[in-house]
Each structure stands twice: as structure tokens, then as C-alpha cells.
Design a protein around this motif. Sequence first.
Motif, short mmCIF file in Angstrom:
data_model
loop_
_atom_site.label_atom_id
_atom_site.label_comp_id
_atom_site.label_asym_id
_atom_site.label_seq_id
_atom_site.Cartn_x
_atom_site.Cartn_y
_atom_site.Cartn_z
N THR A 18 42.26 67.03 -17.03
CA THR A 18 43.03 68.27 -16.67
C THR A 18 43.03 68.79 -15.32
OG1 THR A 18 43.24 68.36 -18.68
CG2 THR A 18 43.74 70.47 -17.33
N HIS A 19 44.23 69.20 -14.50
CA HIS A 19 43.39 69.05 -13.29
C HIS A 19 43.73 71.19 -13.83
CE1 HIS A 19 44.63 71.45 -9.34
NE2 HIS A 19 43.92 70.31 -8.78
N THR A 20 42.38 71.16 -13.46
CA THR A 20 41.92 73.25 -13.24
C THR A 20 41.60 73.67 -12.26
OG1 THR A 20 39.43 72.76 -13.43
CG2 THR A 20 40.94 72.42 -15.07
N ALA A 21 41.37 75.00 -11.73
CA ALA A 21 40.90 75.75 -10.67
C ALA A 21 39.54 75.25 -10.63
CB ALA A 21 40.57 77.34 -11.23
N ASP B 196 31.69 61.79 -7.94
CA ASP B 196 33.00 61.51 -7.42
C ASP B 196 33.79 62.82 -7.40
OD1 ASP B 196 33.45 58.82 -7.12
OD2 ASP B 196 33.93 58.19 -9.51
N GLY B 197 32.36 63.63 -8.04
CA GLY B 197 32.58 65.12 -7.48
C GLY B 197 34.07 65.75 -8.52
N LEU B 198 33.77 64.80 -9.69
CA LEU B 198 34.66 65.62 -10.89
C LEU B 198 34.03 66.70 -10.93
CD1 LEU B 198 35.69 61.82 -12.54
CD2 LEU B 198 36.58 63.01 -11.05
N ALA B 199 35.32 67.89 -12.04
CA ALA B 199 34.09 68.99 -12.55
C ALA B 199 33.25 68.89 -13.60
CB ALA B 199 34.94 70.01 -13.08
N ARG B 200 34.50 67.88 -14.64
CA ARG B 200 33.18 67.70 -15.89
C ARG B 200 33.36 66.36 -16.63
NH1 ARG B 200 34.68 72.53 -20.19
NH2 ARG B 200 36.40 72.06 -20.99
N LEU B 201 33.28 66.26 -17.24
CA LEU B 201 32.65 64.88 -17.99
C LEU B 201 32.76 64.95 -19.56
CD1 LEU B 201 34.02 62.30 -18.84
CD2 LEU B 201 31.55 61.33 -17.91
N ARG C 239 30.18 72.52 -12.41
CA ARG C 239 30.72 73.71 -12.24
C ARG C 239 31.46 74.49 -13.58
NH1 ARG C 239 32.51 70.54 -8.68
NH2 ARG C 239 34.67 70.16 -8.94
N PRO C 240 31.70 75.56 -13.79
CA PRO C 240 32.14 76.23 -14.79
C PRO C 240 33.64 75.39 -14.85
CG PRO C 240 30.29 78.15 -14.28
CD PRO C 240 31.01 76.91 -13.65
N VAL C 241 34.34 75.50 -16.30
CA VAL C 241 35.59 74.85 -15.83
C VAL C 241 37.43 75.78 -16.71
CG1 VAL C 241 36.94 72.57 -16.77
CG2 VAL C 241 34.75 72.03 -16.20
N LEU C 242 37.45 76.37 -15.42
CA LEU C 242 38.44 78.04 -15.33
C LEU C 242 40.18 76.82 -15.19
CD1 LEU C 242 36.26 80.13 -14.07
CD2 LEU C 242 36.48 79.51 -16.18
N HIS D 10 44.64 85.35 -15.16
CA HIS D 10 43.64 84.97 -15.76
C HIS D 10 42.94 83.65 -15.61
CE1 HIS D 10 44.47 89.03 -17.80
NE2 HIS D 10 45.54 88.22 -17.79
N LEU D 11 41.92 83.33 -15.11
CA LEU D 11 40.90 82.22 -15.43
C LEU D 11 40.02 82.17 -16.65
CD1 LEU D 11 39.45 82.23 -11.83
CD2 LEU D 11 41.00 80.71 -12.86
N VAL D 12 40.95 80.89 -17.67
CA VAL D 12 40.19 80.95 -19.15
C VAL D 12 39.26 79.78 -18.86
CG1 VAL D 12 40.98 80.78 -21.34
CG2 VAL D 12 42.22 81.92 -19.88
N PRO D 13 38.02 79.99 -19.15
CA PRO D 13 36.77 78.54 -19.84
C PRO D 13 38.23 77.89 -20.35
CG PRO D 13 36.46 81.06 -20.83
CD PRO D 13 37.43 81.10 -20.08
N LEU D 14 38.03 76.60 -20.09
CA LEU D 14 38.94 75.74 -20.59
C LEU D 14 37.48 74.94 -21.94
CD1 LEU D 14 41.74 74.33 -21.52
CD2 LEU D 14 41.07 72.62 -19.38
#
Length: 408
Positions: free
Chosen positions: A176-179, A207-212, A223-226, A232-236
Motif C-alpha cells: 500500500t502506498h501511503t503518505a 530499502d527504505g520501506l515504511a513498514r513490514l 515511521r508511523p504509517v498514515l 485527514h491522516l489516519v494511522p493504517l
Amino acid sequence: MSEIVTIERLATKGDGVAAGSGLFVPFTLPGERVSVEREARRARLLSVIEASPERVEPPCPHFGACGGCDLQHASDDLYRAFKRGLVADALAREGVSAEVAPLVPCAPASRRRVTLTAVRAGGRVLLGYNAALTNTVVAIETCPISLPAIVAALPALRRIAALLVDRKRPLRLTVTHTASGLDVSAEDARKLDDKVRQDAISQTLADGLARLSVAGEILVEQRPVLVSVGPHLVPLPPGAFVQAVAATEAAMADLVTAHLSGARRVADLFAGFGAFGLRLAHHAAVHAVEGEAKPLEALTATVRQTPGLKPVTTEKRDLFRRPVTAKELNRFDALVFDPPRAGAEAQAREIAASNLSRVAAVSCNPVTLARDLSILTQAGFAVTSATPFDQFLWSHHVEAVALLERRG
């Protein structure tokens, strides 16, 4: 043995249907004469003898092998008419009277959420999509429906897959592409011993991915995934449902919020983390009902951090087993519901028995949408508009938003 057939129409899944025999022939268009090889009720396309003027060159080199797309060979006009027809035909079969608008299209390279499959093949790992009607994985090097950031990350995703894939079963990666960057959620991974876990964490960081996350467990979060929902920015939550195309979500939400404007209390059923509810809360109190706890927690956290919204309450509830009753619904002025593909038959019966006067129905399945709308129209509702939306480009899948008002 080959035979020559003429294609008379497109079936609901995008296959051509041969005149007379009723054979399903993928990658063909109405009016074409084609050479095929029969395989039970389906046929394999060998060659196009007489092409339709609506045939175009597919933009993807994997089209025809990869099972992700059905209709890259169709012109825009034919493709859009086909998808509108899926909604119009489903409503007509159920006797639902509605003016069906033209398809609201989505652009190539706009899909923000994809689910890829990985398997081991000898000494290498294949990452891509399944071939149509098979478990065979077609490795991809590009994907013209996906956001460029996802396509650019395919090498990194292969590296993650190589670490996590089991030898005996496919690995599924939802990306998922997120903010915050790319969020990767893995299912059916191999057993995670300490080395595999640490290697996967290190690769994600490199590889700089936000979360696994694996099976809902977060291994690493840089970093927090939003995810963006309007302003709005919602925590995913890991693996949570997200509409596939952000622009399509926004367009559907615009229709819903306009239809329900002026309502003071709105019920948001199958609410997720608030794709509709958060937008509605700028003007009305919202009660969001959802079967999973984590999306509701994300919605609540966002509401707490956003001043100026009307009150938002949440309820964890299995709406298939325990729909919100007509008596409960009578507390509200208006309602939106956005169920999964199975639709919301039991819930629709409660809505029909309530005193609600305005309803917005959102669906990813025209067949179950038509069934649910039939229940509502038989109870006195009228469908004021039905709008098909595209967010699964070049596939046979279509979204729709139906707006209803109670007559009298």
C-alpha cells in the motif's frame, strides 16, 4: 484441433462469447473472427483473423499471461460501456429502476494498493500475479495500473519475498502506498526464526520501506504509517482495507456526502477506518459500525486529533450476524453502507424496515448491490442515481454508488 468462431458479446468477466457455441474466449472483442482451440467450455485464442475496430495495442508487456487485467486490448469507449453495462444489467435483472450514469474512469498508474504473490521456482523467487484461472505465478517487471512508486519498488519487494517465502506455499504481499511510504503486509510466510526475522527487518530498513508486517505482526516500522482520507491522516493498521485508488475514493465520497448533506446524525455501516465517516463528520454526528477493532481504533485516534468535527462514536459489530436493527436505525437521519463483495442482505432488510429517508449504498459487486437495492425499493425507496466507478483498471471489477430516497 483449431476452429474459427465469431465473438458476439462480452461476458461479465470480460471474456468474449462465441456465437452459437457459447464458448468463452479471453482477449477477444465483439464482432471479431478468431481461431481458437477448445478447452471444455473455454477456448484458447490462437489468432485474430478479423479484428474489431475497437481493438487497441495493450500497454503492458505481461498482458495475456498475467491474470491481473482482462481488457487492455479494448478501446476506452468499449471498455467504459462494458463496465457501465455490468451495473445497468445487474439492476435490470433485479427489477431496480435507476438512471445509470457513465462510468467514472480512473487513470493508469493510479492504483495505490496491490496484492502480489511470490513462489519459489528452482533457485529463484518469482513475484507477480497469478495467471488467469491458475495458481501459476507470472513474474512481472512492470505494472501500468500501479503507482510508479510501487513499480519502482518491485526489486525491493522481491528481496523481501525471497526472505519470507515458504518452500511449499505461495507468499502474499499486500503493498500500500501511503503518505509515509510503502507499507508491506505479508501473509502465509515461512516460519520466522530469529535469523529470518532479523534479515527481513534489515532488508526493510535498507530499502527504505515504511513498514513490514507478517500475519498482522509488525516486524519493523521506520515511521508511523498514515493514509490520507480527505484532509485527514489516519494511522493504517497492518493489512487494513484501503480503497485501491485514492481519487476514486474521493469521488465516491463526494457523491455520498452531497446526498447526505443536511442530516444531523448519520450511520456509517461497514465503516472501516472512516473513508466516508470522517468526511461526513465535518457536518454531521456519525456512528461508525465495523466488524474489526483496529480500523475503529484508527478512526477514533484520528477524531481525537482533529478539532472541529461533529461527534463520532464507534461500535465493533458483525453486521452479517447481527445487523443494526430498524429500531436502532430510527435514531439516524441518513445512512451509508459499504459492505464487502457479499453485500448486505440482512442489513438491507433492517434499513428497509426503518424510518430512514436517505441512504447511500456503496458496492464492489453489482450483483449483490442489485439484490440489496431491490429489497430497499420494494420497501418504498427510489434509486435517484447509480454511478459506476473504476478503480480496478482493465479488469472486470467495478464499483458503484447508488443514492436512494424514500418515496412519500
